[in-house]
Enzyme design. Structure first.
Site, short mmCIF file in Angstrom:
data_model
loop_
_atom_site.label_atom_id
_atom_site.label_comp_id
_atom_site.label_asym_id
_atom_site.label_seq_id
_atom_site.Cartn_x
_atom_site.Cartn_y
_atom_site.Cartn_z
N SER A 1 0.79 -1.38 0.23
CA SER A 1 -0.31 -0.44 -0.36
C SER A 1 0.77 0.85 -0.26
O SER A 1 2.39 0.84 0.23
CB SER A 1 -0.42 -0.28 0.70
OG SER A 1 -0.46 0.39 2.44
N THR A 2 0.60 2.31 -0.66
CA THR A 2 1.28 3.45 -0.69
C THR A 2 1.18 4.28 0.98
O THR A 2 2.51 4.71 1.22
CB THR A 2 0.02 4.35 -1.21
OG1 THR A 2 -0.35 4.21 -2.90
CG2 THR A 2 1.07 6.11 -1.26
N GLU A 3 0.70 3.96 1.44
CA GLU A 3 0.60 4.18 3.10
C GLU A 3 1.57 3.45 3.83
O GLU A 3 2.54 4.52 4.30
CB GLU A 3 -0.70 3.55 3.86
CG GLU A 3 -0.91 4.59 5.20
CD GLU A 3 -2.12 3.51 6.10
OE1 GLU A 3 -2.30 3.07 5.28
OE2 GLU A 3 -2.03 3.52 7.42
N CYS B 1 -2.53 -4.64 -7.84
CA CYS B 1 -2.53 -2.91 -7.69
C CYS B 1 -2.64 -2.21 -9.41
O CYS B 1 -2.93 -0.87 -9.66
CB CYS B 1 -0.51 -2.68 -7.37
SG CYS B 1 0.31 -3.89 -8.82
N GLU C 1 -7.80 3.52 -3.73
CA GLU C 1 -7.73 2.17 -4.21
C GLU C 1 -9.02 1.29 -3.98
O GLU C 1 -8.74 1.01 -2.22
CB GLU C 1 -6.45 1.99 -3.52
CG GLU C 1 -5.96 0.00 -4.46
CD GLU C 1 -4.81 0.15 -4.22
OE1 GLU C 1 -4.14 0.06 -3.64
OE2 GLU C 1 -4.30 -0.41 -5.91
P1 NDP Z 1 0.15 -3.45 3.00
O1 NDP Z 1 1.21 -2.54 2.75
O2 NDP Z 1 0.19 -3.38 4.77
O3 NDP Z 1 0.88 -4.64 3.24
C1 NDP Z 1 2.37 -5.31 2.38
C2 NDP Z 1 3.55 -5.74 2.87
O4 NDP Z 1 3.79 -4.63 4.02
C3 NDP Z 1 3.17 -6.77 3.93
O5 NDP Z 1 3.86 -7.97 3.71
C4 NDP Z 1 2.95 -6.75 4.56
O6 NDP Z 1 2.86 -7.20 6.33
C5 NDP Z 1 4.24 -5.27 5.34
N1 NDP Z 1 4.52 -4.33 5.99
C6 NDP Z 1 2.86 -3.49 6.50
N2 NDP Z 1 3.54 -2.63 7.58
C7 NDP Z 1 4.75 -2.86 7.35
C8 NDP Z 1 5.52 -2.05 7.91
N3 NDP Z 1 5.50 -0.99 9.20
N4 NDP Z 1 6.60 -2.23 8.18
C9 NDP Z 1 7.57 -3.34 7.18
N5 NDP Z 1 6.57 -3.94 6.10
C10 NDP Z 1 5.09 -3.96 6.83
O7 NDP Z 1 -0.79 -4.04 2.82
P2 NDP Z 1 -2.09 -4.98 3.26
O8 NDP Z 1 -2.00 -5.71 3.42
O9 NDP Z 1 -2.28 -4.15 4.69
O10 NDP Z 1 -3.29 -4.35 2.14
C11 NDP Z 1 -4.11 -3.20 2.99
C12 NDP Z 1 -4.27 -2.56 1.39
O11 NDP Z 1 -3.01 -2.10 0.68
C13 NDP Z 1 -5.14 -2.97 0.33
O12 NDP Z 1 -6.35 -2.72 0.13
C14 NDP Z 1 -3.97 -2.61 -1.15
O13 NDP Z 1 -5.33 -0.96 -1.33
C15 NDP Z 1 -3.30 -2.39 -0.44
N6 NDP Z 1 -2.52 -3.16 -0.87
C16 NDP Z 1 -1.43 -3.20 -2.95
C17 NDP Z 1 -0.80 -3.64 -3.69
C18 NDP Z 1 0.01 -3.31 -3.85
O14 NDP Z 1 -0.14 -4.25 -5.09
N7 NDP Z 1 -0.35 -2.71 -4.99
C19 NDP Z 1 -0.77 -5.12 -2.20
C20 NDP Z 1 -1.40 -5.31 -1.04
C21 NDP Z 1 -2.09 -4.09 -0.71
P3 NDP Z 1 1.54 -7.55 7.12
O15 NDP Z 1 1.21 -8.93 5.66
O16 NDP Z 1 2.70 -8.90 7.60
O17 NDP Z 1 1.09 -7.45 7.49
#
Ligand code: NDP
Length: 799
Positions: free
Chosen positions: A245-247, A300, A397
């Site tokens: 995620s962008t966040e 994405c 998104e």
């Molecule tokens: P996240 O961005 O939270 O997760 C992606 C990966 O980052 C996972 O392995 C997650 O671990 C890890 N992560 C999360 N927080 C941290 C951190 N602070 N430091 C390091 N690593 C971290 O995506 P979500 O799974 O929460 O999905 C939320 C939203 O993000 C979705 O609804 C979608 O909008 C977007 N998204 C976009 C993607 C893309 O391909 N661009 C892919 C997935 C999500 P863990 O799984 O253990 O939380």
């Protein structure tokens, strides 16, 4: 059921894939440990997570929930392995990658079923798309390992790479990350997403089977707060590669700012799917199914915004609703299922929350008449009409099977609507008029544009975003540089921030003719939009020469001046569409006009730096040569035509970024300045430059050169003043696409942290001055790469 009954209903029969071998495989191995140094080890805290099948809600396996200490062990293993892996000949590495690809293919069915069980995506997709692409990535990068020594000479691997991947394409994202990294001699610690670790663990097993040296690949499962945070903060990790995620991307940018870690971020999107009125609507409908209902919309680059030319909108929506009525949602292991399960109930609830909000904001919802299975986590294909461009559903998104549709009348309106998003990952253009489609594609702000197609991927075609969709590319030759650094980089030493003399190599001030005479007062103004303007502050700053004498004064630029300069640079965007030939001509002309005034520039360098006449002349001469180099490159740093495995081509175009903010270095007042602006403008960018605050006069003297060289107003803008505060304004500015900073270590950190507002690309020197006179450090492809971004335009052939 009799044949007659089948004929009358035309119902599909079930076509289930057996889950038995995968379940057996899980049963024999769980609970899963961590894969560190080619060994399975239990997590040090003894904690485990449950991996759940989202289609049934049942637990599939227990996987280790690592702690920070486990991450330390994995990073130590990767560091140890890096010593020999980075020295292993490319051919040997190629053989290992080839072996991985072969093993992936041999176990493809098990991988496909495991992925479907763990993620909820349909077996048709895992079997026909995910796993073949995974193997292709390893084959393709085996090729680059083989060619590295000749084709990538002058570069070395970055080191230990921390890789964090999402749950939507678990094994494919693993392949996109691991294959290029290890092919080029890096070692990795990979964290799978919490929901979907199982195929990564099966992959670890084949790593063991092929005998890859211990520590080259480590897989550490667990929670973001433990494993993810430990990786991004780890001092011995040299790069973070992230998809998600962008966040979280912003969080990672902030946490790594100033650490010197390389970063590539592949973030979210809100990709437009543009349909012109001459498009083949039946093909369009199938395209939409692929764009937004592929992988339940959890993609994405999903085409989640349908933009239709007004006069064909009703016809298209009628066809689309009919098609939606026939989509099948259900058991992902059934080969006739179109849409599987959403990865978790939490994600499904989030989709529902956004849908409810869309309804509250006036969106009109349409869903098929049938209902989804009630066990498991399913969501029906959903279509929204009556959507305002600024509404939540049009901007956020959703990451689910939800399509929003809007209409346009003209081509210009289509482009405007398409680009009306902070993201820029992908776009589809549908028209039977290829001239029109190829005219629209370059105008879209997106890393991939698919013409009359959607969601095409290949290892040879770099994938990645513009704007808030992140930076860096995965795949293609451009993706390789994410895992390489120039050989010379390790030799750069930090400079203490207060010792200006160090910059000028402690040189004795050399006398300059006429220095004893009183100077004629001349205070250069700022240079904005082709005009010399007074600074908004009304203040001036003295410039003290090497002899301690005040050489003159420059304007003290402010936040407002930077804003004006960015506006002028934005207004000059016609520069991007001028021909490369034209840009080359202007760079030659700049060199010609600078050469005429060589003596003046030599004197100015001597006054500011105390360098000898010979040294100052060398700086000017090298600057002239740089202008010539980028004039030469302007029409030679071109794109590539990829031949991915389909009937068609992908045109990889190198596009300018837009407005680049530049903080020029102190050490070579003219050469540093020219070495940065020349590649930026040669590639079609416009720039706002903050010259060296200790030696700004070489930059301000060049106004007259710009004014007499046909350079359009606004292409180069110069704001003198304090480097760090002005650079921060540039780094935070929404209309600045990239920030290049050549100053202190602390300033570099500030730039990286400030850049998260629009996730702009940054290029900083961490307080380590380059040897600008050396060609390897002061010019070349590194500069051109920083000045461009690759857009792949996919053009399938055939009727
Ligand atoms: P996240 O961005 O939270 O997760 C992606 C990966 O980052 C996972 O392995 C997650 O671990 C890890 N992560 C999360 N927080 C941290 C951190 N602070 N430091 C390091 N690593 C971290 O995506 P979500 O799974 O929460 O999905 C939320 C939203 O993000 C979705 O609804 C979608 O909008 C977007 N998204 C976009 C993607 C893309 O391909 N661009 C892919 C997935 C999500 P863990 O799984 O253990 O939380």
């Amino acid at each position: 059921m009799s044949i007659m009954e089948i004929f009358s209903s035309m119902e599909y029969g079930p076509a289930p894939e057996s889950s038995a071998p995968a379940l057996e495989w899980l049963k024999e191995r769980q609970p899963f440990g961590l894969f560190i140094h080619n060994q399975w080890v239990a997590p040090q805290n003894g904690q485990y997570l449950e991996s759940v099948n989202p289609a049934t809600g049942q637990t599939l396996a227990r996987v280790a929930a690592a702690s920070r200490e486990d991450v330390d062990a994995a990073v130590a293993s990767a560091r140890q392995a890096f010593v020999s892996w980075s020295q292993t000949p490319g051919h040997v590495r190629a053989r290992y990658l080839y072996a991985l690809a072969r093993q992936l293919q041999k176990h493809s069915r098990l991988f496909a079923v495991l992925e479907t069980l763990d993620n909820g995506k349909t077996i048709r997709e895992t079997r026909d798309l995910d796993i073949p692409l995974v193997a292709r990535h390893f084959y393709y990068h085996a090729g680059w390992a083989q060619l590295q020594e000749t084709e990538l000479a002058g570069y070395q691997p970055v080191g230990v790479i921390g890789q964090i991947i999402p749950w939507n394409f678990p094994l494919l994202m693993l392949a996109w990350k691991i294959a290029p990294a290890i092919a080029l001699g890096n070692t990795v610690v990979l964290k799978p997403a919490r929901y979907t670790s199982l195929t990564a663990l099966k992959f670890a097993e084949i790593v063991q089977e092929i005998g890859l040296p211990a520590g080259v690949i480590n897989i550490v499962t667990g929670e973001a707060s433990q494993v993810g945070e430990a990786l991004i903060q780890h001092p011995d990790v040299n790069k973070i590669a992230f998809t998600g995620s962008t966040e979280v991307g912003k969080r990672i940018r902030q946490a790594t700012a100033g650490s010197g870690k390389k970063l590539s971020l592949e973030l979210g999107g809100k990709s437009p799917f543009i349909v012109f009125d001459d498009a083949d609507l039946d093909s369009v409908v199938e395209g939409i199914v692929d764009a937004i209902w592929f992988n339940q919309g959890q993609v994405c680059c999903a085409g989640s915004r349908l933009l239709v030319q007004e006069n064909s909108s009703e016809r298209l929506l009628a066809k689309l609703r009919t098609r939606m009525e026939h989509l099948r949602v259900g058991d992902p292991l059934d080969k006739t299922t179109d849409i599987g399960a959403i990865v978790s109930t939490g994600q499904r609830d989030e989709i529902q929350r956004l849908v409810d909000q869309g309804i509250r904001e006036g969106g009109e919802i349409w869903q098929p008449s049938w209902s989804c299975p009630t066990t498991g986590s399913f969501f029906p294909p959903t279509l929204f009409t009556n959507i305002a461009p600024a509404s939540t559903l049009a901007q956020v998104e959703i990451f689910g099977p939800v399509l929003v549709t809007m209409t346009f009348r003209t081509q210009a309106e289509a482009v405007e609507l398409a680009n009306n998003t902070p993201y820029g990952l992908a776009a589809s253009v549908w028209s039977e008029n290829i001239n029109l489609a190829l005219d629209i594609a370059p105008r879209l702000k997106a890393g991939s544009v698919w013409i009359n197609s959607t969601n095409l991927f290949d290892a040879s075609c770099g994938f990645g975003g513009y704007r808030e969709s992140g930076f860096g590319r995965e795949g293609g030759k451009e993706g390789l540089y994410e895992y390489l650094k120039p050989d010379w980089q390790k030799s750069l030493l930090p400079i203490s921030e207060t010792r200006q003399a160090e910059l000028f190599e402690e040189s004795e001030a050399h006398p300059v003719d006429g220095e004893s005479l009183p100077a004629i007062d001349r205070t250069p103004k700022l240079f904005i939009g082709g005009k010399q303007v007074r600074p908004d502050s009304g203040y001036s700053l003295p410039v003290v020469g090497a002899s301690g004498r005040v050489l003159g004064e420059v304007g003290e630029g402010t936040r407002k001046d930077i804003r004006n300069a960015v506006e002028a640079a934005q207004a000059a965007k016609g520069w991007a569409s001028s021909t490369a030939h034209n840009r080359a001509q202007i760079l030659y002309y700049l060199a010609e006009n600078l050469a005429v005034r060589e003596e003046e520039f030599v004197r100015r360098i001597m006054q500011q730096t105390g360098r000898s006449q010979a040294e100052a002349r060398k700086e000017v001469q090298t600057g002239l040569s740089r202008l010539f180099s980028y004039a030469a490159w302007a029409d030679k740093y071109e794109g590539t035509i990829h031949r991915p495995p389909l009937r068609g081509v992908a045109l990889a175009m190198k596009e300018p970024l837009g407005v680049i903010g530049i903080a020029a270095p102190d050490e070579y007042p003219l050469l540093g300045f020219l070495s940065l602006i020349a590649p930026a403008i040669a590639m079609g960018n416009t720039v706002v430059v903050v010259p060296s605050p200790v030696a700004p006069l070489s930059a301000t003297d060049s106004y007259q050169v710009f004014e007499t060289s046909d350079l359009p107003a606004g292409v180069v803008n110069i704001v003198t003043g304090a480097r760090d505060p002005l650079s921060k304004v540039l780094a935070e500015h929404e209309d600045v696409a990239a920030m290049w900073y050549f100053g202190s270590a602390q300033g570099s950190q500030g730039i990286e942290a400030a850049s998260i507002s629009n996730m702009k690309r940054t290029w900083v020197n961490y307080g380590r001055p380059r040897h600008w006179l050396e060609r390897s450090q002061g010019e070349g492809e590194e500069f051109l790469r920083e000045a461009t971004q690759v857009k792949n335009i996919w053009v399938p052939f055939g009727d």
